[in-house]
Motif scaffolding. Structure first.
Motif, PDB file in Angstrom:
ATOM      1  N   THR A 346     -14.121  44.358   6.183  1.00 32.85           N
ATOM      2  CA  THR A 346     -13.225  43.359   5.596  1.00 32.85           C
ATOM      3  C   THR A 346     -12.004  44.028   4.968  1.00 32.85           C
ATOM      4  O   THR A 346     -10.861  43.585   5.159  1.00 32.85           O
ATOM      5  CB  THR A 346     -13.955  42.527   4.531  1.00 32.85           C
ATOM      6  OG1 THR A 346     -15.137  41.967   5.096  1.00 32.85           O
ATOM      7  CG2 THR A 346     -13.071  41.409   4.010  1.00 32.85           C
ATOM      8  N   LEU A 350      -8.004  43.565   5.966  1.00 32.85           N
ATOM      9  CA  LEU A 350      -6.950  43.173   5.022  1.00 32.85           C
ATOM     10  C   LEU A 350      -5.774  44.145   5.066  1.00 32.85           C
ATOM     11  O   LEU A 350      -4.612  43.735   5.068  1.00 32.85           O
ATOM     12  CB  LEU A 350      -7.528  43.093   3.600  1.00 32.85           C
ATOM     13  CG  LEU A 350      -8.397  41.873   3.293  1.00 32.85           C
ATOM     14  CD1 LEU A 350      -9.209  42.086   2.017  1.00 32.85           C
ATOM     15  CD2 LEU A 350      -7.529  40.615   3.163  1.00 32.85           C
ATOM     16  N   SER A 353      -3.920  43.837   8.427  1.00 28.84           N
ATOM     17  CA  SER A 353      -3.081  42.624   8.492  1.00 28.84           C
ATOM     18  C   SER A 353      -1.793  42.814   7.698  1.00 28.84           C
ATOM     19  O   SER A 353      -0.714  42.372   8.130  1.00 28.84           O
ATOM     20  CB  SER A 353      -3.855  41.414   7.959  1.00 28.84           C
ATOM     21  OG  SER A 353      -4.086  41.516   6.571  1.00 28.84           O
ATOM     22  N   LEU A 369      -7.394  38.996  10.618  1.00 27.11           N
ATOM     23  CA  LEU A 369      -7.917  38.362   9.407  1.00 27.11           C
ATOM     24  C   LEU A 369      -9.086  37.428   9.705  1.00 27.11           C
ATOM     25  O   LEU A 369     -10.021  37.312   8.900  1.00 27.11           O
ATOM     26  CB  LEU A 369      -6.808  37.594   8.695  1.00 27.11           C
ATOM     27  CG  LEU A 369      -5.798  38.475   7.940  1.00 27.11           C
ATOM     28  CD1 LEU A 369      -4.590  37.654   7.535  1.00 27.11           C
ATOM     29  CD2 LEU A 369      -6.451  39.114   6.711  1.00 27.11           C
ATOM     30  N   GLY A 372     -11.907  39.521   9.889  1.00 30.93           N
ATOM     31  CA  GLY A 372     -12.207  39.956   8.524  1.00 30.93           C
ATOM     32  C   GLY A 372     -12.941  38.898   7.737  1.00 30.93           C
ATOM     33  O   GLY A 372     -13.838  39.200   6.943  1.00 30.93           O
ATOM     34  N   LEU A 373     -12.594  37.621   7.959  1.00 27.02           N
ATOM     35  CA  LEU A 373     -13.270  36.527   7.256  1.00 27.02           C
ATOM     36  C   LEU A 373     -14.747  36.470   7.640  1.00 27.02           C
ATOM     37  O   LEU A 373     -15.616  36.245   6.784  1.00 27.02           O
ATOM     38  CB  LEU A 373     -12.576  35.199   7.574  1.00 27.02           C
ATOM     39  CG  LEU A 373     -13.124  33.956   6.846  1.00 27.02           C
ATOM     40  CD1 LEU A 373     -13.038  34.131   5.339  1.00 27.02           C
ATOM     41  CD2 LEU A 373     -12.353  32.708   7.292  1.00 27.02           C
ATOM     42  N   ALA A 376     -16.411  39.219   5.746  1.00 25.87           N
ATOM     43  CA  ALA A 376     -16.495  38.920   4.313  1.00 25.87           C
ATOM     44  C   ALA A 376     -17.617  37.930   4.031  1.00 25.87           C
ATOM     45  O   ALA A 376     -18.372  38.076   3.054  1.00 25.87           O
ATOM     46  CB  ALA A 376     -15.155  38.366   3.819  1.00 25.87           C
ATOM     47  N   ASP A 387      -9.864  36.828  -1.058  1.00 29.69           N
ATOM     48  CA  ASP A 387      -8.711  37.636  -0.649  1.00 29.69           C
ATOM     49  C   ASP A 387      -8.305  37.341   0.797  1.00 29.69           C
ATOM     50  O   ASP A 387      -7.107  37.263   1.115  1.00 29.69           O
ATOM     51  CB  ASP A 387      -9.036  39.129  -0.792  1.00 29.69           C
ATOM     52  CG  ASP A 387      -9.108  39.570  -2.244  1.00 29.69           C
ATOM     53  OD1 ASP A 387      -8.634  38.819  -3.127  1.00 29.69           O
ATOM     54  OD2 ASP A 387      -9.652  40.669  -2.505  1.00 29.69           O
ATOM     55  N   VAL A 388      -9.294  37.158   1.676  1.00 33.01           N
ATOM     56  CA  VAL A 388      -8.974  36.899   3.079  1.00 33.01           C
ATOM     57  C   VAL A 388      -8.343  35.516   3.236  1.00 33.01           C
ATOM     58  O   VAL A 388      -7.348  35.352   3.963  1.00 33.01           O
ATOM     59  CB  VAL A 388     -10.230  37.028   3.965  1.00 33.01           C
ATOM     60  CG1 VAL A 388      -9.901  36.644   5.413  1.00 33.01           C
ATOM     61  CG2 VAL A 388     -10.766  38.456   3.932  1.00 33.01           C
ATOM     62  N   HIS A 389      -8.891  34.505   2.563  1.00 31.41           N
ATOM     63  CA  HIS A 389      -8.295  33.162   2.637  1.00 31.41           C
ATOM     64  C   HIS A 389      -6.860  33.167   2.094  1.00 31.41           C
ATOM     65  O   HIS A 389      -5.967  32.528   2.667  1.00 31.41           O
ATOM     66  CB  HIS A 389      -9.139  32.153   1.850  1.00 31.41           C
ATOM     67  CG  HIS A 389     -10.290  31.588   2.622  1.00 31.41           C
ATOM     68  ND1 HIS A 389     -10.120  30.890   3.799  1.00 31.41           N
ATOM     69  CD2 HIS A 389     -11.625  31.604   2.386  1.00 31.41           C
ATOM     70  CE1 HIS A 389     -11.303  30.495   4.259  1.00 31.41           C
ATOM     71  NE2 HIS A 389     -12.234  30.926   3.424  1.00 31.41           N
ATOM     72  N   THR A 391      -4.751  35.676   2.079  1.00 30.92           N
ATOM     73  CA  THR A 391      -3.880  36.355   3.035  1.00 30.92           C
ATOM     74  C   THR A 391      -3.661  35.501   4.279  1.00 30.92           C
ATOM     75  O   THR A 391      -2.541  35.441   4.823  1.00 30.92           O
ATOM     76  CB  THR A 391      -4.471  37.724   3.425  1.00 30.92           C
ATOM     77  OG1 THR A 391      -4.847  38.424   2.232  1.00 30.92           O
ATOM     78  CG2 THR A 391      -3.462  38.560   4.182  1.00 30.92           C
TER      79      THR A 391
END
Length: 469
Positions: A346, A350, A353, A369, A372-373, A376, A387-389, A391
């Motif tokens: 994850t 980030l 990205s 991302l 990555g989600l 996560a 943090d992913v949401h 971004t």
């Protein structure tokens, strides 16, 4: 000066040689069980110099038990000092000896040590397989100090893989196997892992209580490296609570102990953590220094997962200062490392990205991302999901994707508000826990002052360590 007197000054050369031989014979006469007990005590407090001396003594006992004890002790010293290649080579040789002898309990102990080597290298899947095999192989796998070590090592790997519930189960089993009166350092490490698991779930007040129980046991046993590990983990709690100056103090104190003791793996972790903490207080020069040191140490001990984490943070540093080409170079090197743990993957997504956005590739940033989600969510770390949401929301805005912006903004806002509410509760609980711990420490210091005032120091020291007089 007479010839007799001149000769008399040379005479000790013969007796000295004789005494050396007699000393070696006397060492060999020590029962292997006594040597093993001394090795266990030295291992408890990670006294690697004493462990090596005792390994040499065990090697003089020309039996299977003596040779295996010498080999396993040398392997553990190499493991503690971060020499994973040497440790693995010795352990493979030891395993062949144990298989030839047909001793399944020895095989299990060696498999568990090989699992620790794999974890330090960042090969968590292999580590998990080896630790499970150790438990299945041993007749003593579910009881006593040896069983406790098997469960503890398995819990460590499970925790790093993000399998938190099973990690908690095995660390509890480890604590049940250990005896605090005979294995205080082992119990303390299990307490420390329990604290880390609770801190991972946000129960910082409970985590601090377990950490201070671990600190007390490490102080009693004289285990400096174990105490430093606890200080480092307390620094991690302060970092999560955004108390960065306090986290830096704890990380730096722990780093000093790890460097002095030659514990390269732990020193690398502290350099990584200090790199992040200094970045958050905007001390970029110190941040860069510690990240560079982390990369050097991780590469030296062959820990690919560690190198991946340090590279991610180093790439983020380069993006922050606008050195886009350097950030790309570092991330390209990271690709070959194949991060396994979901939280590491994850963090990698980030940073990647951010770099893609800086290179004006917003479509690529979105693809990275979304992967990555998934990582996560699998890791179960709410902060990473937030943090992913966040971004993804910002990337959707750049892509003129209104529905995507609304979706990720709603997810970010909802989770962030819930998290901040919990964090406020956690901070208040943490403050209350710190207040209680400080009161308990003051009371303990008063009791110890009375003890040392009334008794000779050697006796008081033994009582403080929990020994029976």
């Amino acid at each position: 000066m007479t010839r007799w007197h001149q000769r008399s000054k040379r005479r000790p050369a013969w007796p000295r040689s004789l005494f050396s031989c007699i000393h070696s014979i006397l060492i060999c006469m020590r029962p292997i069980s006594d040597i093993n007990n001394d090795i266990t005590s030295a291992t408890e407090v990670r006294d690697t110099d004493a462990m090596m001396r005792l390994a040499d003594e065990a090697a003089l006992v020309e039996t299977y038990r003596g040779q295996l004890l010498a080999s396993m002790t040398r392997a553990r010293v190499s493991l503690m000092r971060g020499d994973l290649q040497t440790a693995s080579t010795i352990l493979e040789r030891s395993l062949a000896m144990a298989v030839e002898e047909g001793d399944v309990d020895d095989q299990a102990r060696i498999l568990s040590d090989l699992g620790s080597c794999a974890r330090y290298r960042g090969d968590l899947d292999q580590s998990l397989a080896l630790h499970r095999r150790a438990l299945e192989t041993s007749h003593k796998g579910h009881k006593g100090p040896t069983g406790g070590t098997f469960h503890y090592n398995l819990a460590l790997t499970l925790f790093e893989l993000g399998v938190v519930d099973e990690a908690m189960k095995h660390v509890r089993m480890a604590i049940d196997c250990y005896d605090a009166s005979t294995s205080p350092a082992r119990v303390a490490r299990a307490y420390g892992l329990m604290a880390s698991i609770m801190g991972h779930g946000g129960a910082y007040d409970e985590s601090m209580r377990w950490f201070h129980k671990a600190l007390d046991l490490h102080e009693r046993s004289g285990d400096a490296s174990g105490r430093a590990e606890v200080l480092a983990n307390i620094g991690g709690i302060y970092y999560d609570l955004e108390r960065y100056e306090e986290s830096i103090t704890h990380y730096a104190n722990a780093l000093d102990v790890f460097v002095q003791g030659g514990y390269l793996d732990n020193a690398a972790i502290m350099h990584t953590n200090l790199g992040s903490a200094y970045r958050n207080v905007n001390d970029l020069a110190r941040s860069r220094h510690h990240l560079d040191q982390a990369v050097i140490l991780y590469e030296q001990i062959g820990n690919k997962a560690g190198v991946s984490i340090a590279f991610c943070k180093l790439a983020s540093y380069y993006i922050h200062i606008g050195a886009i080409a350097d950030a790309r170079r570092v991330l390209e090197e990271t690709r070959s490392l194949h991060p396994i743990a979901h939280d590491v993957a994850t963090q990698w997504a980030l940073v990647e990205s951010d770099l893609l956005v800086a290179e004006n590739d917003v479509e690529g940033a979105q693809r990275i991302l979304l992967h990555g989600l998934e990582h996560a969510l699998s890791a179960g770390v709410t902060r990473l999901v937030i943090d992913v949401h966040e971004t993804l929301r910002d990337v959707a805005l750049r892509r003129n994707d209104l529905s995507g912006y609304v979706h990720h903004n709603n997810a970010y806002t909802s989770l962030n508000e819930e998290s901040r509410g919990k964090q406020m509760v956690q901070k208040l609980a943490m403050m209350e826990a710190e207040r209680k711990i400080e009161a308990e420490l003051r009371e303990r210091d008063k009791e110890r002052a009375l003890l040392y005032g009334a008794l000779p120091r050697p006796i008081a020291d033994r009582l403080v360590r929990g020994e029976q007089i």
